[in-house]
Design a protein around this motif. Sequence first.
Motif: not given
Length: 521
Positions: A256-270
């Motif tokens: 879960t923690d990895l998914i959360v941080d990765a998805c936040w990253g995708l949201s910032y970059l997009s």
Amino acid sequence: MSFFERKLKNRKQKFKQKASPKNSRSRRAEYTVKISKSKRELNLMKRRNITITNNSNNSQTEIYIPTLDELPKFVDGIKNSKDTDRIEECTQMIRRMLSIEGDPPIDEIIKTGVVPYFVEFLKDSNNIFLQFESAWILSNICTGSSEQTSYVVNLDVIPVFLQLLDSESLDVIEQSIWALGNISGDNLGFRDKILSFPNSFKKILDVYHNKNINQSILKNTTWTISSLCRGVPSPDYEKVKNAFKYFGYLCKETTTDLIVDACWGLSYLSSGNSNQIDDLIATECLPRLVELLGHPSPRVKIPVIRAVGNVVTGNYQQTQSALECGLLEKLQPLFTHKRDQIKKEACWVLSNITAGTTEQIQKVIQSGFIPIIYNLIAETKIYVIKKEAIWTLSNAVWGGSAQDVINLVGSGICKAFVPWLQRKKEHSILKISLEAYAKILSIGEKISENEGLESNVYAQELEKLGIFEYIENLSNHENSNIQNLVAYILNNHFYTFQNQVNKNESNSTNQDEDLNKDYEF
């Protein structure tokens, strides 16, 4: 040469004079054992707060947490002792003081003047344990206020942490990554300062390629990279865009923690232009993001909604890419979620879809969303949810086909915009409500023409609901665009409708008189 540089140079020379392959291996092994014990404290501290115990072998051992009264002797040990073991012990004690939850004595430690020593210890590659403990101390100081973080940054520690990413110790790498994440998270200036160093972002990304990387380092690295991509204004996209492929891969993890941080990253970059949305789609993670809308954790749902929502703010094809992944099906349950933020974000996503093509609007209508949105407006007391829901309906009316508008009016949406006509200060929401009514009345005119009716069928409905009275009250609105829109509606639809009604009433009266005359005759 400064005092610190002379002292550390002398210490390095002593290590080199005594060094042998056997002694070096022994020393590294000793540091590894010490670091393992320290990491165990970190993990327990997260669970146990101040009191740390170990119940293994049915025995209980408390790890000693120093008091603030003992700080002077530890500072003295670091500044004045020539014994390596004593320096290591004092450093570890100060680290423990900073590792307590609640209110660690950051200011008190800074005031002793000992913090620059820890920065110098970071540079001592002969003492990995001391590097590790010092990195941990500095990272914890950077969890404090902006002033406390600035104090550390002003010691020119960022390039040192970047250099330590090449350390032979994974523990030192992890603490360095952690510290950089804390610094970046403090303010955008520090974020950009980290990114300003040559190849700094690449060095952080390269941690992923370490063949010995473990789950803990993976998590901290992902969190730090995500932090470096965050903020408004956004960082220089060219510097951070290479993180896309890593985030795209990591969102497919199960942790879960990895998914959360990765998805936040995708949201910032997009969250930028169309090209950035294309870069997200190119990672081929969009189907996974849509799938994650059904994840049980709200911590996952929120960044996923943001990332997917960014995609549907794009052009037709980008929005279509998300729809083809089954977005509408996964989105629907979010409108009844217990968390208001998730409902709001779901409305925002849907409003961007209804701002799309006629075909995409029809897909929303056919998927049964209009009654859901209408009920949400009627039932929720949360203003921001109502507002996003109104945008969804207005976009659907304004961009929909004539048949779409007929279906929408048939579902009763005319009432939904009425409360917003009374919010005179909120120009944007008032404007889109008026635009929706203008489109509805325009379709009503076409229906009347096609069916040979004498008056606008939708004007009749709006008159019954008292909507024209609200619109007339906006005739002298302070915003000229709203004034013009009100004038258009009244002149082209309402007054024409009134005149037709008056004419019909007049004809009806004349007919009654003729009937009476005939009767009298």
